[in-house]
Design an enzyme around this catalytic site. Sequence first.
Site, PDB file in Angstrom:
ATOM      1  N   CYS A 205      -1.826   4.076  10.783  1.00 25.88           N
ATOM      2  CA  CYS A 205      -1.641   5.354  11.477  1.00 25.88           C
ATOM      3  C   CYS A 205      -2.885   5.616  12.318  1.00 25.88           C
ATOM      4  O   CYS A 205      -3.531   6.659  12.205  1.00 25.88           O
ATOM      5  CB  CYS A 205      -1.392   6.483  10.475  1.00 25.88           C
ATOM      6  SG  CYS A 205      -0.869   8.011  11.308  1.00 25.88           S
TER       7      CYS A 205
ATOM      8  N   PRO B 298       1.579   7.622  -0.313  1.00 29.38           N
ATOM      9  CA  PRO B 298       2.186   8.430  -1.387  1.00 29.38           C
ATOM     10  C   PRO B 298       3.677   8.211  -1.592  1.00 29.38           C
ATOM     11  O   PRO B 298       4.281   8.884  -2.407  1.00 29.38           O
ATOM     12  CB  PRO B 298       1.923   9.860  -0.907  1.00 29.38           C
ATOM     13  CG  PRO B 298       1.961   9.768   0.583  1.00 29.38           C
ATOM     14  CD  PRO B 298       1.375   8.414   0.925  1.00 29.38           C
TER      15      PRO B 298
ATOM     16  N   ASP C 260       0.785  -0.881   4.959  1.00 28.64           N
ATOM     17  CA  ASP C 260       0.352   0.249   5.785  1.00 28.64           C
ATOM     18  C   ASP C 260      -1.048   0.584   5.305  1.00 28.64           C
ATOM     19  O   ASP C 260      -1.242   1.336   4.358  1.00 28.64           O
ATOM     20  CB  ASP C 260       1.319   1.426   5.595  1.00 28.64           C
ATOM     21  CG  ASP C 260       0.967   2.610   6.472  1.00 28.64           C
ATOM     22  OD1 ASP C 260       0.019   2.503   7.269  1.00 28.64           O
ATOM     23  OD2 ASP C 260       1.631   3.660   6.345  1.00 28.64           O
TER      24      ASP C 260
ATOM     25  N   GLY D 166       6.415   7.684   1.018  1.00 25.49           N
ATOM     26  CA  GLY D 166       7.432   7.943   2.035  1.00 25.49           C
ATOM     27  C   GLY D 166       8.099   6.667   2.530  1.00 25.49           C
ATOM     28  O   GLY D 166       9.328   6.559   2.550  1.00 25.49           O
ATOM     29  N   LYS D 167       7.293   5.693   2.964  1.00 29.22           N
ATOM     30  CA  LYS D 167       7.874   4.434   3.447  1.00 29.22           C
ATOM     31  C   LYS D 167       8.550   3.683   2.308  1.00 29.22           C
ATOM     32  O   LYS D 167       9.586   3.047   2.502  1.00 29.22           O
ATOM     33  CB  LYS D 167       6.797   3.573   4.096  1.00 29.22           C
ATOM     34  CG  LYS D 167       6.235   4.126   5.392  1.00 29.22           C
ATOM     35  CD  LYS D 167       5.287   3.133   6.019  1.00 29.22           C
ATOM     36  CE  LYS D 167       4.593   3.738   7.229  1.00 29.22           C
ATOM     37  NZ  LYS D 167       3.662   4.826   6.837  1.00 29.22           N
TER      38      LYS D 167
ATOM     39  N   GLU E 145       0.433   0.311  -5.635  1.00 28.52           N
ATOM     40  CA  GLU E 145      -0.541   1.323  -5.207  1.00 28.52           C
ATOM     41  C   GLU E 145      -1.745   1.263  -6.141  1.00 28.52           C
ATOM     42  O   GLU E 145      -1.603   1.233  -7.365  1.00 28.52           O
ATOM     43  CB  GLU E 145       0.090   2.719  -5.228  1.00 28.52           C
ATOM     44  CG  GLU E 145      -0.875   3.857  -5.032  1.00 28.52           C
ATOM     45  CD  GLU E 145      -1.712   3.749  -3.767  1.00 28.52           C
ATOM     46  OE1 GLU E 145      -2.945   3.949  -3.845  1.00 28.52           O
ATOM     47  OE2 GLU E 145      -1.129   3.456  -2.699  1.00 28.52           O
TER      48      GLU E 145
ATOM     49  N   CYS F  35       0.884  -1.184   0.000  1.00 30.51           N
ATOM     50  CA  CYS F  35       0.000   0.000   0.000  1.00 30.51           C
ATOM     51  C   CYS F  35       0.910   1.219   0.000  1.00 30.51           C
ATOM     52  O   CYS F  35       1.014   1.934   0.997  1.00 30.51           O
ATOM     53  CB  CYS F  35      -0.910   0.017   1.217  1.00 30.51           C
ATOM     54  SG  CYS F  35      -1.969  -1.428   1.401  1.00 30.51           S
ATOM     55  N   ALA F  36       1.575   1.467  -1.118  1.00 25.99           N
ATOM     56  CA  ALA F  36       2.771   2.311  -1.111  1.00 25.99           C
ATOM     57  C   ALA F  36       2.512   3.813  -1.151  1.00 25.99           C
ATOM     58  O   ALA F  36       3.399   4.591  -0.808  1.00 25.99           O
ATOM     59  CB  ALA F  36       3.677   1.933  -2.282  1.00 25.99           C
TER      60      ALA F  36
END
Length: 472
Positions: free
Chosen positions: A409, A291, A356, A293-294, A313, A288-289
């Site tokens: 999150c 936007p 994520d 950052g990870k 994504e 679930c890439a």
Amino acid sequence: MSEQSRRPRKPAKPYRRPHRDPVRILAFDALRAVDERDAYANLVLPPLLRKAREKGDFDGRDAALATELVYGTLRRQGTYDAIIASCVDRPLREVDPPVLDVLSLGVHQLLGTRIPTHAAVSASVELGRAVLGDGRAKFVNAVLRKVAQDDLDGWLAKVAPSYDEDPEDHLAVVHSHPRWVVSALWDSLGGGRAGIEDLLAADNERPEVTLVARPGRSGREELLREDAAVPGRWSPYAVRLTEGGEPGAIAAVREGRAGVQDEGSQLVALALASAPLDGPDEKWLDGCAGPGGKAALLGALAAERGAVLLAAEKQPHRAGLVANALDGNPGPWQVVTADGTRPPWRPGTFDRVLVDVPCTGLGALRRRPEARWRRRPEDLENFAPLQRALLRTALDSVRVGGVVGYATCSPHLAETRAVVDDVLKQRSHSELVDARPLLSQVPALGDGPDIQLWPHLHGTDAMYLALIRRTG
């Protein structure tokens, strides 16, 4: 003819046009965008500030004040609504939203800043004249003069129920969170009054800008040369800008060698990358890439080991953001537009997998304060099937002996442990890995084996991580 009729009439005062203060006009425009378009302030505000600077309307102090007015008003909206409601003679829902925005900006200046009372009222009335008209500006003036009769503590004593009478409603009004959010966070945190008050207060603090130096592309030493830059608390790649600033003005960020990334997000990637494996360590997946950052940090860490990263994504425009974040990565990588619940890759392909998952975002209320008013309890039910499906697919995608990281999150138990427990009940070939030793430098990670970060304990977003090894 009477004596009174012979007296000359005083000439009428000429109409004075309202003063258009560019700082408060911009703050009002940002609040209207958040309200009317369900936009997020962190997406709306930067282009408005950039446009104002290009026009020559703003300097650095103006931008700082506009930012404080927008975010401060959004964070304290619930508290300010309760105060305004006690000062008007109608239900708050009957006050036009633009009028309420002007009032809220005024209340924040009166109760949440050091702006002098007369200046706060005067500037708010002028804003009302400019954007609402003279008639409604008089209403603004009358309400704000009532608000100005007491300070914030005095108002809270009037409008908040006592803690003994209703603890959750008291905390909701005092700390400006919806009651259901207070209840959910308290359940997740556990403990007594002190802990939940510290957490809610931390949600209302202005977060520092945190940068990540992407390995192989930038070093933390380069970022530490910036003004007011200090090392991160926990991540070896993190740098905090203690006085804020414009990250896009930093060369390493502008060139993609570094990025803006909360330290909690960095720790999730680092923990997954550090988890021990049985067997090879060559293929990594960020399922679930967006936007990105990870994915950018994972890609850099993978490159150091000669591994390749696949970033998936579902949304094409977000997949483009991921590709931009990975552009220049020192090792091999690929971005695909794909639904993580119906993946195009074969089962058992990857050694490490991160998901994520989409969630309510209750862990990032410092950065997106408006989310607390936008989310509803039923959102949890809407996310639940997707979260479970993504975790099941991630466990299918990893090989035997490989590790999956499930991250959100959000600290809400329905989005964290409930999801992991439900899926693992159906997967006897998977087991939880104790993630805490992988972040041994970070205290107070919880009872394990999963990890929960907190704003008031760690200075990060409230990120959750469970590591799961596929055993058969």
